[in-house]
Design a protein around this motif. Structure first.
Motif, PDB file in Angstrom:
ATOM      1  N   ARG A  12       0.286  -1.650   0.352  1.00  0.00           N
ATOM      2  CA  ARG A  12       0.472  -0.009   0.117  1.00  0.00           C
ATOM      3  C   ARG A  12       0.649   1.377  -0.508  1.00  0.00           C
ATOM      4  O   ARG A  12       2.039   1.317   0.622  1.00  0.00           O
ATOM      5  CB  ARG A  12      -1.383   0.572   1.199  1.00  0.00           C
ATOM      6  CG  ARG A  12      -1.383  -1.034   1.121  1.00  0.00           C
ATOM      7  CD  ARG A  12      -2.889  -0.958   1.951  1.00  0.00           C
ATOM      8  NE  ARG A  12      -4.140  -1.886   2.332  1.00  0.00           N
ATOM      9  CZ  ARG A  12      -5.062  -2.002   0.890  1.00  0.00           C
ATOM     10  NH1 ARG A  12      -4.931  -0.845   0.523  1.00  0.00           N
ATOM     11  NH2 ARG A  12      -5.656  -2.804   1.569  1.00  0.00           N
ATOM     12  N   GLU A  28      -5.232   5.598  -2.713  1.00  0.00           N
ATOM     13  CA  GLU A  28      -4.238   5.185  -2.317  1.00  0.00           C
ATOM     14  C   GLU A  28      -3.842   4.498  -3.809  1.00  0.00           C
ATOM     15  O   GLU A  28      -4.244   4.067  -4.459  1.00  0.00           O
ATOM     16  CB  GLU A  28      -3.870   3.794  -0.848  1.00  0.00           C
ATOM     17  CG  GLU A  28      -4.867   2.991  -1.277  1.00  0.00           C
ATOM     18  CD  GLU A  28      -5.035   2.472   0.262  1.00  0.00           C
ATOM     19  OE1 GLU A  28      -3.925   2.473   1.670  1.00  0.00           O
ATOM     20  OE2 GLU A  28      -5.973   1.355   0.678  1.00  0.00           O
ATOM     21  N   ARG A  29      -2.370   3.798  -3.652  1.00  0.00           N
ATOM     22  CA  ARG A  29      -2.039   2.431  -5.127  1.00  0.00           C
ATOM     23  C   ARG A  29      -1.543   1.562  -4.271  1.00  0.00           C
ATOM     24  O   ARG A  29      -0.759   1.027  -3.031  1.00  0.00           O
ATOM     25  CB  ARG A  29      -0.990   3.323  -5.466  1.00  0.00           C
ATOM     26  CG  ARG A  29      -1.047   4.400  -6.428  1.00  0.00           C
ATOM     27  CD  ARG A  29      -2.125   4.496  -6.905  1.00  0.00           C
ATOM     28  NE  ARG A  29      -2.252   3.552  -7.752  1.00  0.00           N
ATOM     29  CZ  ARG A  29      -2.134   3.616  -9.630  1.00  0.00           C
ATOM     30  NH1 ARG A  29      -2.584   5.138  -9.420  1.00  0.00           N
ATOM     31  NH2 ARG A  29      -2.614   3.098 -10.351  1.00  0.00           N
ATOM     32  N   ASN A  51      -6.885  -2.952  -7.463  1.00  0.00           N
ATOM     33  CA  ASN A  51      -6.704  -0.933  -7.412  1.00  0.00           C
ATOM     34  C   ASN A  51      -8.329  -1.420  -7.530  1.00  0.00           C
ATOM     35  O   ASN A  51      -8.158   0.242  -6.827  1.00  0.00           O
ATOM     36  CB  ASN A  51      -5.880  -0.847  -8.309  1.00  0.00           C
ATOM     37  CG  ASN A  51      -7.017  -1.025  -9.730  1.00  0.00           C
ATOM     38  OD1 ASN A  51      -8.073  -1.527  -9.687  1.00  0.00           O
ATOM     39  ND2 ASN A  51      -6.033  -0.846 -11.083  1.00  0.00           N
ATOM     40  N   THR A  54      -9.932  -1.003  -3.332  1.00  0.00           N
ATOM     41  CA  THR A  54      -8.375  -0.939  -2.397  1.00  0.00           C
ATOM     42  C   THR A  54      -8.197  -1.826  -1.170  1.00  0.00           C
ATOM     43  O   THR A  54      -7.381  -2.840  -0.956  1.00  0.00           O
ATOM     44  CB  THR A  54      -7.777  -0.190  -2.460  1.00  0.00           C
ATOM     45  OG1 THR A  54      -8.444   1.036  -0.834  1.00  0.00           O
ATOM     46  CG2 THR A  54      -7.391   1.095  -3.316  1.00  0.00           C
ATOM     47  N   GLY A 306      -1.678  -0.950 -12.425  1.00  0.00           N
ATOM     48  CA  GLY A 306      -1.943  -1.415 -10.628  1.00  0.00           C
ATOM     49  C   GLY A 306       0.312  -0.915 -10.977  1.00  0.00           C
ATOM     50  O   GLY A 306       0.351  -0.059 -10.628  1.00  0.00           O
ATOM     51  N   ASP A 330      -0.225   4.067 -16.719  1.00  0.00           N
ATOM     52  CA  ASP A 330      -1.130   5.029 -15.766  1.00  0.00           C
ATOM     53  C   ASP A 330       0.030   6.131 -15.524  1.00  0.00           C
ATOM     54  O   ASP A 330       1.151   5.952 -14.839  1.00  0.00           O
ATOM     55  CB  ASP A 330      -1.575   3.957 -14.452  1.00  0.00           C
ATOM     56  CG  ASP A 330      -1.835   4.785 -13.605  1.00  0.00           C
ATOM     57  OD1 ASP A 330      -2.077   6.057 -13.772  1.00  0.00           O
ATOM     58  OD2 ASP A 330      -0.996   4.694 -12.547  1.00  0.00           O
ATOM     59  N   ASN A 334       3.059   6.243  -8.911  1.00  0.00           N
ATOM     60  CA  ASN A 334       2.996   5.328  -8.014  1.00  0.00           C
ATOM     61  C   ASN A 334       4.005   4.220  -8.239  1.00  0.00           C
ATOM     62  O   ASN A 334       4.875   3.819  -8.954  1.00  0.00           O
ATOM     63  CB  ASN A 334       2.107   4.157  -8.864  1.00  0.00           C
ATOM     64  CG  ASN A 334       1.977   2.891  -8.178  1.00  0.00           C
ATOM     65  OD1 ASN A 334       2.119   2.391  -7.168  1.00  0.00           O
ATOM     66  ND2 ASN A 334       0.839   1.977  -9.524  1.00  0.00           N
ATOM     67  N   ARG A 337       4.383   0.963  -8.697  1.00  0.00           N
ATOM     68  CA  ARG A 337       4.945   0.714  -9.804  1.00  0.00           C
ATOM     69  C   ARG A 337       6.084   1.099 -10.271  1.00  0.00           C
ATOM     70  O   ARG A 337       7.202   0.277 -12.009  1.00  0.00           O
ATOM     71  CB  ARG A 337       3.993   1.864 -11.380  1.00  0.00           C
ATOM     72  CG  ARG A 337       4.526   1.287 -12.874  1.00  0.00           C
ATOM     73  CD  ARG A 337       3.348   2.503 -13.502  1.00  0.00           C
ATOM     74  NE  ARG A 337       3.516   3.811 -13.792  1.00  0.00           N
ATOM     75  CZ  ARG A 337       3.386   4.884 -13.116  1.00  0.00           C
ATOM     76  NH1 ARG A 337       1.768   3.906 -12.739  1.00  0.00           N
ATOM     77  NH2 ARG A 337       3.842   5.863 -12.581  1.00  0.00           N
TER      78      ARG A 337
END
Length: 381
Positions: A12, A28-29, A51, A54, A306, A330, A334, A337
């Motif tokens: 997270r 949040e990611r 995703n 979450t 994601g 994206d 993030n 990623r």
């Protein structure tokens, strides 16, 4: 491959600006990464889609730990696709009984990706070659910046993505006609030669709204209109919207199962088809679907929003299948990623180079994302 260890990492990462779409927002990611290790000490990595919402990350990781890891540990697996098919059949009734076949499918998809990464590393091949990609050096693939928020953020994010090397951009709409038009007009006023713009409604319209709004959007030369309807609406509704739209329709992230994809192709209402390999099918089931998409004259555009493992797997799948599709990247911050995919995922003039190193093209280091790990489970044979 004699699998002796299976690990899941629930991650997270907080973000300052939510990622907004027509049905909600991500504040949040999150990511669930998987690592499988064989008796020779070689590891392969996968990712489970989680995703939205979450809160599902922990649940999907536990599904992997409880139902899928035991089907891997101690096993000798020579053919990941055969293992996926057998396990998919075994999990089918459990998913039905639990009322959540999608969660089981996503957990299985992550395991399948890890098996393919492991197999490719053992073979000394990049994943796209392991998947049967074209001979010779793998040329770059086109990409687009995704997840661009509405309102004034859209133009600012387009400009930032352009500066980062992108030449195609996908903007979230579906917030009402006035607001959507106000979002898009400045973007198109500032659009540069050769750039492409797409919109994503995230299933936010019903039939009446979609049929009207695709006509309104005819003001703009859009490359595609994504998910104007819910994924489970009947084919005749999709056909009606497609017939009213000047731009091709796109969908696929919320289709699950080869039959659903082939029915969508037979319906002839999609110009761009977007399976998500972390949500259903992994590589084993996504590859034949993607080849069928390209063979039918449509574009295979892998969906992904994601972490870094799934991002790189999507890149390799597109590099193996090719066709006119674009890789979704994206554009929102993030670390789950960028810490993993960042070293090899660089956009230049709208294109992304394809890694040549074995497997995903990187050797993930769990320590690099360790500060975001909120739970970790390891099981051994």
């Amino acid at each position: 491959m004699h699998i002796i260890r299976a690990e899941s990492f629930i991650c997270r990462a907080p973000i300052d600006t939510p990622v907004v779409n027509a049905f909600g927002a991500m504040t949040e990611r999150v990511a669930v990464f998987l690592r499988l290790t064989d008796a020779d000490g070689v590891s392969g990595w996968g990712e489970i889609w989680c995703n939205f919402p979450t809160i599902g990350a922990e649940h999907r990781a536990r599904l992997f730990d409880t139902f899928i890891a035991p089907r891997l540990l101690g096993q000798h697996i020579d053919n990941p696709a055969a293992w996926w098919a057998e396990t998919d059949r075994a999990l089918h009734l459990w998913g039905l009984q639990a009322g959540e076949p999608g969660a089981f499918s996503a957990a299985l998809a992550g395991a399948d990706l890890a098996l393919h990464d492991l197999a490719a590393r053992r073979a000394g091949l990049p994943l796209w070659r392991w998947f049967g990609g074209p001979g010779g050096h793998g040329g770059p693939v086109p990409a687009y910046a995704s997840g661009l928020n509405p309102d004034t953020q859209a133009l600012a994010q387009v400009e930032a993505a352009r500066a980062a090397g992108h030449r195609a951009f996908k903007i979230k709409i579906g917030f009402g006609e006035q607001r959507d038009i106000a979002t898009l007009r400045p973007v198109f006023a500032a659009r540069q030669a050769g750039e492409r713009v797409m919109v994503d409604i995230n299933q936010g319209w019903d039939l009446r709204s979609a049929a009207r709004m695709v006509g309104v959007l005819g003001e703009f030369p859009l490359t595609w209109i994504e998910e104007p309807l819910a994924a489970d609406r009947p084919a005749w509704e999709w056909a009606q919207v497609a017939g009213a739209s000047a731009a091709p329709l796109a969908a696929g992230e919320n289709l699950r199962g080869a039959l659903e994809f082939h029915q969508a192709l037979a319906g002839n209402h999609l110009g761009f088809v977007q399976p998500d390999c972390c949500k259903w099918g992994g590589a084993s089931a996504t590859l034949p679907v993607a080849r069928a998409v390209v063979g039918s004259g449509r574009a295979y555009c892998p969906h992904f929003l994601g972490g870094g493992i799934g991002q790189l797997a999507s890149l390799h799948l597109l590099a193996a299948v090719r066709g006119p599709g674009l890789l979704e990247i994206d554009a929102n911050p993030n670390p789950l990623r960028s810490l993993l995919a960042g070293p090899v995922l660089r956009v230049a003039d709208g294109m992304v180079a394809v890694p040549e190193a074995p497997g995903l093209g990187i050797e993930p280091d769990a320590a690099s994302f360790g500060r975001y790990v909120v739970a970790r489970t390891a099981r051994e044979a």
